[in-house]
Design an enzyme around this catalytic site. Structure first.
Site, PDB file in Angstrom:
ATOM      1  N   LYS A  22       7.535   1.178  -9.791  1.00  0.00           N
ATOM      2  CA  LYS A  22       6.934   1.960  -8.700  1.00  0.00           C
ATOM      3  C   LYS A  22       7.140   1.256  -7.363  1.00  0.00           C
ATOM      4  CE  LYS A  22       2.401   1.590  -7.776  1.00  0.00           C
ATOM      5  NZ  LYS A  22       2.080   1.158  -6.411  1.00  0.00           N
ATOM      6  N   ASN A  23       6.841  -0.039  -7.310  1.00  0.00           N
ATOM      7  CA  ASN A  23       6.856  -0.761  -6.035  1.00  0.00           C
ATOM      8  C   ASN A  23       8.263  -1.120  -5.565  1.00  0.00           C
ATOM      9  OD1 ASN A  23       4.157  -0.455  -5.913  1.00  0.00           O
ATOM     10  ND2 ASN A  23       3.663  -2.529  -6.585  1.00  0.00           N
ATOM     11  N   CYS A 116      -9.038   0.884   1.816  1.00  0.00           N
ATOM     12  CA  CYS A 116      -8.541   0.873   0.433  1.00  0.00           C
ATOM     13  C   CYS A 116      -9.577   0.153  -0.425  1.00  0.00           C
ATOM     14  CB  CYS A 116      -7.205   0.138   0.375  1.00  0.00           C
ATOM     15  SG  CYS A 116      -6.639  -0.160  -1.303  1.00  0.00           S
ATOM     16  N   ARG A 121      -6.653  -4.398   4.042  1.00  0.00           N
ATOM     17  CA  ARG A 121      -5.191  -4.142   4.048  1.00  0.00           C
ATOM     18  C   ARG A 121      -4.675  -3.649   5.401  1.00  0.00           C
ATOM     19  NH1 ARG A 121      -3.362  -1.342  -1.485  1.00  0.00           N
ATOM     20  NH2 ARG A 121      -1.399  -2.343  -0.935  1.00  0.00           N
ATOM     21  N   ASP A 305      -1.421  -7.920  -9.114  1.00  0.00           N
ATOM     22  CA  ASP A 305      -1.435  -6.622  -9.806  1.00  0.00           C
ATOM     23  C   ASP A 305      -1.619  -6.753 -11.310  1.00  0.00           C
ATOM     24  OD1 ASP A 305       1.051  -5.071  -7.600  1.00  0.00           O
ATOM     25  OD2 ASP A 305      -1.062  -5.563  -7.327  1.00  0.00           O
ATOM     26  N   ARG A 397      -1.049   7.122 -10.932  1.00  0.00           N
ATOM     27  CA  ARG A 397      -0.318   6.747  -9.724  1.00  0.00           C
ATOM     28  C   ARG A 397       0.800   5.761 -10.034  1.00  0.00           C
ATOM     29  NH1 ARG A 397      -3.584   5.000  -4.655  1.00  0.00           N
ATOM     30  NH2 ARG A 397      -1.375   4.902  -4.069  1.00  0.00           N
TER      31      ARG A 397
HETATM   32  C1  EPZ Z   1       2.263  -4.545  -2.104  1.00  0.00           C
HETATM   33  O1  EPZ Z   1       1.237  -4.078  -1.228  1.00  0.00           O
HETATM   34  C2  EPZ Z   1       2.139  -3.728  -3.386  1.00  0.00           C
HETATM   35  N1  EPZ Z   1       2.320  -2.322  -3.072  1.00  0.00           N
HETATM   36  C3  EPZ Z   1       0.753  -3.955  -3.999  1.00  0.00           C
HETATM   37  O2  EPZ Z   1       0.694  -3.270  -5.250  1.00  0.00           O
HETATM   38  C4  EPZ Z   1       0.587  -5.437  -4.285  1.00  0.00           C
HETATM   39  O3  EPZ Z   1      -0.721  -5.667  -4.743  1.00  0.00           O
HETATM   40  C5  EPZ Z   1       0.802  -6.246  -2.987  1.00  0.00           C
HETATM   41  O4  EPZ Z   1       2.086  -5.939  -2.415  1.00  0.00           O
HETATM   42  C6  EPZ Z   1       0.760  -7.741  -3.236  1.00  0.00           C
HETATM   43  O5  EPZ Z   1       1.669  -8.127  -4.200  1.00  0.00           O
HETATM   44  C7  EPZ Z   1       3.581  -1.860  -2.903  1.00  0.00           C
HETATM   45  O6  EPZ Z   1       4.575  -2.560  -2.985  1.00  0.00           O
HETATM   46  C8  EPZ Z   1       3.724  -0.397  -2.619  1.00  0.00           C
HETATM   47  P1  EPZ Z   1       0.883  -7.145   1.231  1.00  0.00           P
HETATM   48  P2  EPZ Z   1       1.248  -4.487   0.334  1.00  0.00           P
HETATM   49  O7  EPZ Z   1       1.247  -6.601   2.574  1.00  0.00           O
HETATM   50  O8  EPZ Z   1       2.631  -4.655   0.791  1.00  0.00           O
HETATM   51  C9  EPZ Z   1      -2.367  -9.005   4.199  1.00  0.00           C
HETATM   52  C10 EPZ Z   1      -0.193  -1.840  -6.910  1.00  0.00           C
HETATM   53  O9  EPZ Z   1      -1.177  -1.995  -7.659  1.00  0.00           O
HETATM   54  N2  EPZ Z   1      -1.660  -8.273   5.273  1.00  0.00           N
HETATM   55  O10 EPZ Z   1       1.859  -8.020   0.555  1.00  0.00           O
HETATM   56  O11 EPZ Z   1       0.366  -3.521   1.027  1.00  0.00           O
HETATM   57  C11 EPZ Z   1      -3.043  -8.041   3.206  1.00  0.00           C
HETATM   58  O12 EPZ Z   1      -4.284  -7.606   3.660  1.00  0.00           O
HETATM   59  C12 EPZ Z   1      -0.284  -2.220  -5.415  1.00  0.00           C
HETATM   60  O13 EPZ Z   1       0.904  -1.397  -7.307  1.00  0.00           O
HETATM   61  C13 EPZ Z   1      -2.121  -8.397   6.587  1.00  0.00           C
HETATM   62  O14 EPZ Z   1      -3.094  -9.098   6.857  1.00  0.00           O
HETATM   63  O15 EPZ Z   1       0.523  -5.908   0.272  1.00  0.00           O
HETATM   64  C14 EPZ Z   1      -3.110  -8.886   1.947  1.00  0.00           C
HETATM   65  O16 EPZ Z   1      -4.223  -9.704   1.996  1.00  0.00           O
HETATM   66  C15 EPZ Z   1      -1.668  -2.559  -5.000  1.00  0.00           C
HETATM   67  N3  EPZ Z   1      -1.457  -7.718   7.558  1.00  0.00           N
HETATM   68  C16 EPZ Z   1      -1.830  -9.719   2.037  1.00  0.00           C
HETATM   69  O17 EPZ Z   1      -1.397  -9.690   3.399  1.00  0.00           O
HETATM   70  C17 EPZ Z   1      -0.349  -6.932   7.289  1.00  0.00           C
HETATM   71  O18 EPZ Z   1       0.225  -6.328   8.212  1.00  0.00           O
HETATM   72  C18 EPZ Z   1      -0.676  -9.230   1.150  1.00  0.00           C
HETATM   73  O19 EPZ Z   1      -0.535  -7.854   1.341  1.00  0.00           O
HETATM   74  C19 EPZ Z   1       0.094  -6.829   5.963  1.00  0.00           C
HETATM   75  C20 EPZ Z   1      -0.574  -7.519   4.965  1.00  0.00           C
END
Ligand code: EPZ
Length: 418
Positions: A22-23, A116, A121, A305, A397
Site C-alpha cells: 500500500k505505502n 489523525c 502528523r 506499523d 484500508r
Molecule cells: C508513512 O506516513 C506511512 N504512510 C505510515 O503508515 C507510517 O506509519 C509512517 O510513514 C512511518 O513509517 C504512508 O506511507 C502512506 P512520516 P507519513 O512523515 O509519511 C513527523 C500505515 O499504517 N512529521 O514519516 O505520514 C510525524 O508527525 C501508515 O500504513 C513532521 O513533524 O509519516 C511523525 O512523528 C500509518 N512533519 C514523523 O515525522 C512533517 O512534515 C514520521 O512521519 C512530516 C512528518
C-alpha cells in the site's frame, strides 16, 4: 457497517501470497501525474486507500483502468489542480499529489489532511521543502495553495525527522526542477526506493538510491514507464506475527524478507522458527513464546506499523516486554481493546510494559486505526472463544482480502453485517 467474527484457537497451516505494498503503490500512483502518457504499474493491491487515490486522480482529469493487479494510468487529460477536502480527509496520503501537481502544472490546491488517530502528523516538512524550492504557499480555507511562476529550483533540504511521504513529495517535485536538489536525512524505507526506481524509469536523474541522502538533478521532461510495486512488508510482518499468535506452520509467498530485517530478528528472539528464501518466508512456532523489547524507529529500525501487532503477540509471551513508540505520539489506541481481551499492559509515557498472560479471552472490541485493527485480529485468532471486531473499514484500508487469506490458512473468521 461490517464486523469480523473470529473463533479463536485454530492453528494456521499452508501457503498464502502477499499483496503489493500500500505505502509504495500510493506514491507510485501519484507520480503518474508528473507526465502525460500511459504508465503501467504492476502488483498494485486493491484496497480502500488505492481506490481513494485513484478517485482523486480521476477528479483531476486522469484516466485509468485495472487489469488484475496491474494499473494503466494516463494523465494526459490532467485539467484540475485541486485535491478536495472530501477525499483528502479520508486518506492523508493524498498530500502526495501536491509535489507532482506543482512540478507539472506550476500550481496546486490541496486540502490540509487534518487530525489523525495516531498523532498530530503535521506536513510542515513538505511545505518548507517546497518553499525552499521557490514555491509560493498560502493556507486558505483549510487548503494549501501553491504556485510557481516558471519551474521549481533545486535546493538543499534537511529533514529533522526522516519523513516518508515528505521525502516522496519533495523527491517527485525535484525531478522537474531547475538545477540540483539534495535531500539529507531523508527516509530510506523500501517504499521510497520503489518510487526512486519508478522515477528513474521515467527518465529522472537521481543518485543515492537506498540511502538517506538523495541527489536529484532536475530534468525538463519525463516519460511514462512500467514499474513493479514491491511486496507489502507490513502485511508480511502481520502474517508472520499471526502464526506466532495462533500457532501452526505457514509459507508466505511473493514477499521480500530483506525488507524486514529487524522484525525477523526480533521474532527469532521470541522463539519463532523462520526460514527465508529470496521471495518466500516459512514460519512456525515450535515452543513457548518469549518476551522481547522493541523500540520503533525509521527504516531499517523496527517499523511503527508493526508495533500494535507485536504487542498482541507479546501479551501472550512468557515474561515482561517493553515496547517504546518513538514515531507517533498517540499509537497505543489498541491497548484498551487488548485489555478488554484480558491483556496486562501498562502505559508509561511512550512505552508500554506488557506482562504476558496465559491466553486472550474472546470479547467485543473496536478497531481505531489500520494497524490497531490488525492487532485485534491476531488477538482474536489466539483467544479462547469468540471475538467480534467492529469498524473493520479501518482494516480494509490496508489489507487485501484478509478474511479470505486467513480462512485459506484454516482460521475460523468471517465478516458479518453489524
Ligand atoms: C508513512 O506516513 C506511512 N504512510 C505510515 O503508515 C507510517 O506509519 C509512517 O510513514 C512511518 O513509517 C504512508 O506511507 C502512506 P512520516 P507519513 O512523515 O509519511 C513527523 C500505515 O499504517 N512529521 O514519516 O505520514 C510525524 O508527525 C501508515 O500504513 C513532521 O513533524 O509519516 C511523525 O512523528 C500509518 N512533519 C514523523 O515525522 C512533517 O512534515 C514520521 O512521519 C512530516 C512528518
Amino acid at each position: 457497517m461490517e464486523k469480523l467474527v473470529i473463533e479463536g484457537g485454530y492453528r494456521l497451516e499452508g501457503e498464502v501470497s502477499m499483496s503489493g505494498a500500500k505505502n509504495a503503490a500510493l506514491p507510485l500512483i501519484a507520480a503518474t501525474l508528473l507526465t502525460a502518457g500511459e504508465h503501467i504499474l504492476h502488483n498494485v493491491p486493491d484496497l480502500r486507500d488505492t481506490r481513494t487515490i485513484l478517485a482523486l486522480l480521476e477528479d483531476l482529469g486522469v484516466t485509468w483502468r485495472r487489469a488484475g493487479t496491474s494499473l494503466y494510468i494516463d494523465s494526459a487529460g490532467l485539467c484540475n489542480f485541486e485535491a478536495p477536502y472530501d477525499l483528502v480527509k479520508t486518506m492523508r496520503a493524498s498530500i502526495l499529489v501536491l509535489g507532482p501537481l506543482l512540478a507539472r502544472l506550476g500550481k496546486a490546491r490541496v486540502s490540509l489532511p487534518g487530525g489523525c488517530a495516531i498523532g498530530a502528523r503535521p506536513i510542515d516538512f513538505h511545505l518548507q521543502g517546497l518553499q525552499k524550492m521557490g514555491a509560493r504557499l498560502d493556507l486558505e480555507e483549510g487548503y494549501v495553495q501553491a504556485s510557481i511562476d516558471n519551474r521549481l529550483s533545486g535546493t538543499n533540504i534537511y529533514f529533522d525527522i526522516p519523513s516518508v511521504t515528505g521525502t516522496e513529495n519533495l523527491l517527485m517535485a525535484a525531478t522537474l526542477a531547475e538545477g540540483t536538489t539534495v535531500i539529507k536525512n531523508g527516509a530510506r524505507e523500501p517504499e521510497v526506493t520503489n518510487l526512486v526506481d519508478m522515477l528513474v524509469n521515467m527518465g529522472a536523474d537521481i543518485e543515492g538510491r537506498n540511502t538517506d541522502r538523495l541527489t536529484v538533478h532536475g530534468v525538463k521532461q519525463l516519460k511514462p514507464a512500467v514499474t513493479e510495486t514491491i511486496p507489502d512488508r507490513i502485511e508480511t510482518g502481520t502474517y508472520l506475527i499471526a502464526v506466532g499468535a495462533a500457532g501452526g506452520k505457514v509459507t508466505l509467498t511473493n514477499c521480500n524478507p530483506a525488507h524486514l530485517p529487524s522484525l525477523i530478528e526480533k521474532l527469532r528472539g521470541a522463539g519463532l522458527q523462520i526460514e527465508e528464501s529470496e521471495n518466500t518466508i516459512t514460519v512456525s512456532r515450535p515452543g513457548p513464546l518469549q518476551s522481547i523489547d522493541i523500540k520503533t524507529q525509521p527504516y531499517p529500525g523496527f517499523p511503527t506499523d508493526l508495533q500494535a501487532q507485536l504487542m498482541a503477540l507479546m501479551s501472550i509471551a512468557n515474561g515482561l516486554s517493553v515496547m517504546t513508540e518513538t514515531i507517533f505520539e498517540n499509537r497505543f489506541m489498541h491497548v484498551a481493546e487488548l485489555k478488554r481481551m484480558g491483556a496486562d499492559i501498562r502505559i508509561n509515557g511512550n512505552s508500554a510494559i506488557v506482562k504476558g498472560i496465559e491466553k486472550f479471552k474472546g470479547a467485543r472490541v473496536m478497531a481505531t486505526d489500520l494497524r490497531a485493527s490488525a492487532s485485534l485480529v491476531l488477538a482474536g485468532l489466539a483467544a479462547e472463544g469468540t471475538t467480534e471486531i467492529s469498524r473493520i473499514y479501518h482494516l480494509e484500508r490496508g489489507y487485501e482480502d484478509m478474511t479470505g487469506k486467513l480462512q485459506k490458512l484454516g482460521a475460523e473468521i468471517k465478516k458479518e453485517k453489524e
